[in-house]
Design a protein around this motif. Sequence first.
Motif, mmCIF file in Angstrom:
data_model
loop_
_atom_site.group_PDB
_atom_site.id
_atom_site.type_symbol
_atom_site.label_atom_id
_atom_site.label_comp_id
_atom_site.label_asym_id
_atom_site.label_seq_id
_atom_site.Cartn_x
_atom_site.Cartn_y
_atom_site.Cartn_z
ATOM 1 N N THR A 21 2.000 -0.832 16.602
ATOM 2 C CA THR A 21 2.745 0.401 16.381
ATOM 3 C C THR A 21 3.917 0.489 17.341
ATOM 4 N N TRP A 22 3.666 0.122 18.606
ATOM 5 C CA TRP A 22 4.767 0.139 19.569
ATOM 6 C C TRP A 22 5.857 -0.831 19.136
ATOM 7 N N ALA A 23 5.452 -2.031 18.658
ATOM 8 C CA ALA A 23 6.430 -3.032 18.223
ATOM 9 C C ALA A 23 7.312 -2.475 17.107
ATOM 10 N N LEU A 24 6.707 -1.762 16.170
ATOM 11 C CA LEU A 24 7.490 -1.214 15.056
ATOM 12 C C LEU A 24 8.424 -0.105 15.520
ATOM 13 N N VAL A 25 7.902 0.830 16.347
ATOM 14 C CA VAL A 25 8.726 1.998 16.655
ATOM 15 C C VAL A 25 9.775 1.724 17.727
ATOM 16 N N VAL A 26 9.534 0.775 18.629
ATOM 17 C CA VAL A 26 10.530 0.581 19.686
ATOM 18 C C VAL A 26 11.812 0.021 19.069
ATOM 19 N N ASN A 27 11.674 -1.028 18.249
ATOM 20 C CA ASN A 27 12.859 -1.544 17.569
ATOM 21 C C ASN A 27 13.374 -0.571 16.535
ATOM 22 N N GLY A 28 12.444 0.102 15.849
ATOM 23 C CA GLY A 28 12.841 1.027 14.797
ATOM 24 C C GLY A 28 13.676 2.172 15.346
ATOM 25 N N THR A 29 13.264 2.739 16.485
ATOM 26 C CA THR A 29 14.013 3.842 17.069
ATOM 27 C C THR A 29 15.400 3.381 17.488
ATOM 28 N N PHE A 30 15.454 2.177 18.056
ATOM 29 C CA PHE A 30 16.753 1.645 18.468
ATOM 30 C C PHE A 30 17.665 1.419 17.259
ATOM 31 N N PHE A 31 17.110 0.787 16.236
ATOM 32 C CA PHE A 31 17.947 0.477 15.079
ATOM 33 C C PHE A 31 18.311 1.728 14.292
ATOM 34 N N ALA A 32 17.454 2.751 14.367
ATOM 35 C CA ALA A 32 17.816 4.011 13.703
ATOM 36 C C ALA A 32 19.047 4.594 14.383
ATOM 37 N N ALA A 33 19.129 4.410 15.721
ATOM 38 C CA ALA A 33 20.314 4.885 16.436
ATOM 39 C C ALA A 33 21.551 4.092 16.016
ATOM 40 N N LEU A 34 21.358 2.806 15.669
ATOM 41 C CA LEU A 34 22.490 2.026 15.154
ATOM 42 C C LEU A 34 22.885 2.506 13.762
ATOM 43 N N SER A 35 21.859 2.700 12.922
ATOM 44 C CA SER A 35 22.164 2.913 11.506
ATOM 45 C C SER A 35 22.703 4.306 11.211
ATOM 46 N N ILE A 36 22.466 5.311 12.114
ATOM 47 C CA ILE A 36 23.071 6.613 11.823
ATOM 48 C C ILE A 36 24.590 6.547 11.952
ATOM 49 N N ARG A 37 25.095 5.470 12.565
ATOM 50 C CA ARG A 37 26.548 5.362 12.728
ATOM 51 C C ARG A 37 27.210 4.693 11.534
ATOM 52 N N THR A 38 26.428 4.310 10.540
ATOM 53 C CA THR A 38 27.010 3.551 9.436
ATOM 54 C C THR A 38 27.086 4.400 8.176
ATOM 55 N N ARG A 39 27.854 3.896 7.220
ATOM 56 C CA ARG A 39 27.822 4.505 5.900
ATOM 57 C C ARG A 39 26.450 4.201 5.303
ATOM 58 N N SER A 40 25.999 4.969 4.358
ATOM 59 C CA SER A 40 24.700 4.790 3.702
ATOM 60 C C SER A 40 23.616 4.468 4.719
ATOM 61 N N ARG A 41 23.410 5.386 5.659
ATOM 62 C CA ARG A 41 22.547 5.101 6.791
ATOM 63 C C ARG A 41 21.081 4.937 6.405
ATOM 64 N N GLU A 42 20.629 5.609 5.359
ATOM 65 C CA GLU A 42 19.211 5.525 5.015
ATOM 66 C C GLU A 42 18.807 4.111 4.621
ATOM 67 N N ILE A 43 19.718 3.456 3.885
ATOM 68 C CA ILE A 43 19.374 2.118 3.410
ATOM 69 C C ILE A 43 19.602 1.080 4.503
ATOM 70 N N MET A 44 20.470 1.433 5.466
ATOM 71 C CA MET A 44 20.834 0.475 6.504
ATOM 72 C C MET A 44 19.654 0.116 7.409
ATOM 73 N N LEU A 45 18.832 1.122 7.726
ATOM 74 C CA LEU A 45 17.771 0.893 8.710
ATOM 75 C C LEU A 45 16.835 -0.257 8.322
ATOM 76 N N PRO A 46 16.230 -0.239 7.125
ATOM 77 C CA PRO A 46 15.366 -1.380 6.799
ATOM 78 C C PRO A 46 16.112 -2.702 6.764
ATOM 79 N N LEU A 47 17.385 -2.686 6.382
ATOM 80 C CA LEU A 47 18.130 -3.944 6.299
ATOM 81 C C LEU A 47 18.269 -4.606 7.652
ATOM 82 N N ILE A 48 18.397 -3.816 8.726
ATOM 83 C CA ILE A 48 18.504 -4.466 10.030
ATOM 84 C C ILE A 48 17.159 -4.541 10.747
ATOM 85 N N LEU A 49 16.240 -3.646 10.396
ATOM 86 C CA LEU A 49 14.947 -3.643 11.111
ATOM 87 C C LEU A 49 14.011 -4.756 10.620
ATOM 88 N N PHE A 50 13.934 -4.956 9.306
ATOM 89 C CA PHE A 50 12.950 -5.903 8.775
ATOM 90 C C PHE A 50 13.148 -7.346 9.258
#
Lengths: 228, 227
Positions: A146-175
Amino acid sequence: MSATPTLWSITRRSLAKDLRLEWRSKDAINSMLFFALLVVVIFSFGFDPTAEESRRIAGGLLWVAVLFATVVALNQTWTRELRNQVLDAYRLSPAPPQALFLSKTIGNFLFVAILEVLMVPLFVVFYNLRSVGPVWQLLVVALLATWALVVNGTFFAALSIRTRSREIMLPLILFPISIPALLAMVDATTSILTGDNSPYFWMRLLAVYDVVFTAVSLLLFEPVLNAE
Amino acid sequence: MTKLYKAFSAVTALLLLYGFCQAWYIAPTEATMGNVQRIFYYHLPSAWVAFLLFFVNFLASAWYLIRRTDGADALALAAAEVGVSFCTIVLITGPIWARPIWGIWWTWDARLTSTLVLWLIYVSYLVLRHYATGGQVPVLAAALGIFGFVDVPIVYMAIRWFRTQHPQPVIGGGQGSGLDHTMWVAVLWNLAAFAMLAVLFVWARYRQALAERALEEAYIQAEGEAQ
């Protein structure tokens, strides 16, 4: 509050604020829970396993369901702070950015942990699951994973809110980045459920992954938060 | 285009041609695999060049976060794009060889899987660059570049835990491995040619990225003056 706030006291306050907000709105946890429930039901239509088979596939199904549900929660992590320019206020404040990152990560960790606690019984019921290996190992794997998923996920969510179409961006960079962690959590869980192999290699790998990416996230969060 | 760039292009073209002759006419036909083995002269150099470029991307990303120069960001972008292209060549030439030799196009073996994951990571880097907007792109991209590179050894460890079907490393792979002298010559010539080609592409893309930026700034300035 003490005269000079420490990293930890700011983290705690920020976390308390997030938890209170979540407690009152229940935005993240409700959507996450319902989403995970849907995934579990749809999976059980897709596969119709016997008890023996389900031990082998349950690890994969469980973690894929958690991964998808986590993305639902993570997407909401920072959008809340965009309203009323809260994020800009954070940037101006002298509070260390690491405190903000830690509080968000711990918050997400708690949400996903609650989700797992509620989902595991569902899995046990729907897939007739009984673990061959010791259950405490599953607990350790769940914490590390769980820590592995959320630590990167929280970081990448901070990246993806800066992009266009942010909802779809997160899985594209996180997975892609999370592939080794996913492999480790799925194989560790399967090893414990079936009792065929030792899960220790995977548990160690997850621990290494956690330590490495927590360090990298804390190091790189400040430039990302302040990126113009 | 500068004279230096033209001269470099000419040398690269000659090297590619010479490498082609080496690979197709001079290197001996492999005893058991036959002519199919010759794809190796493209597969291996592409792989090495791609890995090298991903490393360049990491260095440029780190450099950008420390010094914030446009050049570092342009280099990171160029290295990632060209690296993904070469990695794509690796992923395409591999199955072409595997089909007649292994009888399957693809298998989830350690090296294949880690190369695919690497490719996915850097494609996601390019996707982020494409979707991010404004002046924050370089910082976000640099952060992801560092994450991606840090992930590589972990990916490698995780995936190696599965058994390996890829031929053991031909070069430096322990006893029984090793290439015939003439094969070595062909590998090295092609490696040199591919490395030059990669430098050429990165160079062109680097200059283009910088020019793009200069154009954007000139445009903003002109707009400001017009008002």
